[in-house]
Motif scaffolding. Structure first.
Motif: not given
Length: 293
Positions: A3-4, A6-7, A254, A273, A275, A278-279
């Motif tokens: 998770v980041e 903002e999750c 995920e 989203c 996160p 970003n991944y």
């Protein structure tokens, strides 16, 4: 995938929406959200996985409200809209001048279907916008391993196709059809029971994918993505024996990134989203066809 920060807003926002869909009782709504806040307080940490927390969140809602499928009406509408659009998408796939081109176009249709996601903060989507998304699908494809996946697919005899949401399952029929045309045995996997707006056996029947695939199986559980500890032994036997896996949606992205994979997986999804974007080191709202080995 971890998770980041903002999750947490997404996990809580979707909780509120689902609770309000599941019950009109104010006291029960408060109790559900109170329990979910406690869940986040216990488990939201840098080492957490969003799909695992989402699974526990949704189980709390279903248990406390006795509503087994808060997204039932939303899923019905998504399936109906997708079925109306299917002829246009099918024409797009069939315009491919050879097998490889039709395979790519079918993959793009499957990714566009993944845009059909509700209640993600900042993800702007309407059922009426799908036609435009199909026209822009190739332009938005920022990770493109489709040709590599095609070469692997030609050498395979059997593939496992893991579904994501209702509605988009209709667009999956186009890719399943291409895989069948290539001579492969296709096993199609849906969720064992309702979780968010993920596809179940009922959606497989509505989409007619049960008539295209050689076999439709379930994960045997209501977990988001693939969580091996939750899946049934029957499902894991099929998954472990598959030569190649097609996996739709962010939930599988995920969770599959948490495992050491022993076979090729083609992830097909939209970065809905930040996160997840970003991944994979790409912008938000882009199309991904990522081959993981």
């Amino acid at each position: 995938m971890k998770v980041e920060p903002e999750c947490v807003s997404c996990l809580l926002s979707r909780a509120q929406i689902q609770v309000y869909q599941a019950t009109t009782n104010p006291a029960l709504r408060f109790r559900c959200l109170d329990e979910i806040v406690k869940l986040l307080n216990r488990e939201f940490k840098p080492t957490a996985n969003a799909a695992e927390i989402s699974t526990k969140r949704d189980r709390i809602i279903r248990k406390l409200t006795s509503c087994e499928d808060p997204y039932k009406l939303v899923k019905k509408r998504a399936n109906e809209k997708a079925l109306k659009m299917l002829p246009r998408a099918k024409k797009y796939v069939e315009s491919g001048y050879n097998q490889q081109e039709r395979f790519k176009k079918a993959c793009l249709c499957a990714i566009v279907g993944n845009i059909m996601e509700f209640d993600i903060p900042g993800h702007k989507f309407t059922l009426e916008s799908l036609a435009g998304q199909l026209r822009e699908a190739s332009k938005d494809l920022v990770i493109d391993d489709i040709d590599k996946a095609y070469e692997l697919t030609k050498k395979a005899q059997e593939v496992l196709f893991l579904a994501d949401n209702a509605g988009e399952i209709v667009f999956d029929t186009l890719l399943v059809e291409q895989l069948k045309n290539m001579g492969l045995k296709v096993i199609y996997g849906v969720k064992g029971s309702p979780v968010m707006n993920d596809a179940t056996l009922e959606d497989a029947e509505i989409s007619n994918i049960d008539k295209l695939a050689d076999e439709v199986i379930t994960t045997g559980c209501d977990a988001v993505g693939l969580q091996r500890s939750e899946a049934s032994a029957e499902f894991l036997k099929v998954y472990d024996s598959a030569e190649l896996v097609f996996a739709k949606g962010m939930g599988y992205a995920e969770t599959l990134t948490e495992y050491k994979l022993t076979k090729p997986h083609l992830l097909l999804f939209r970065t809905k989203c930040v996160p997840v974007a970003n991944y994979f080191c790409v912008p938000r709202d882009k199309n991904i066809a990522k081959l993981m080995m």
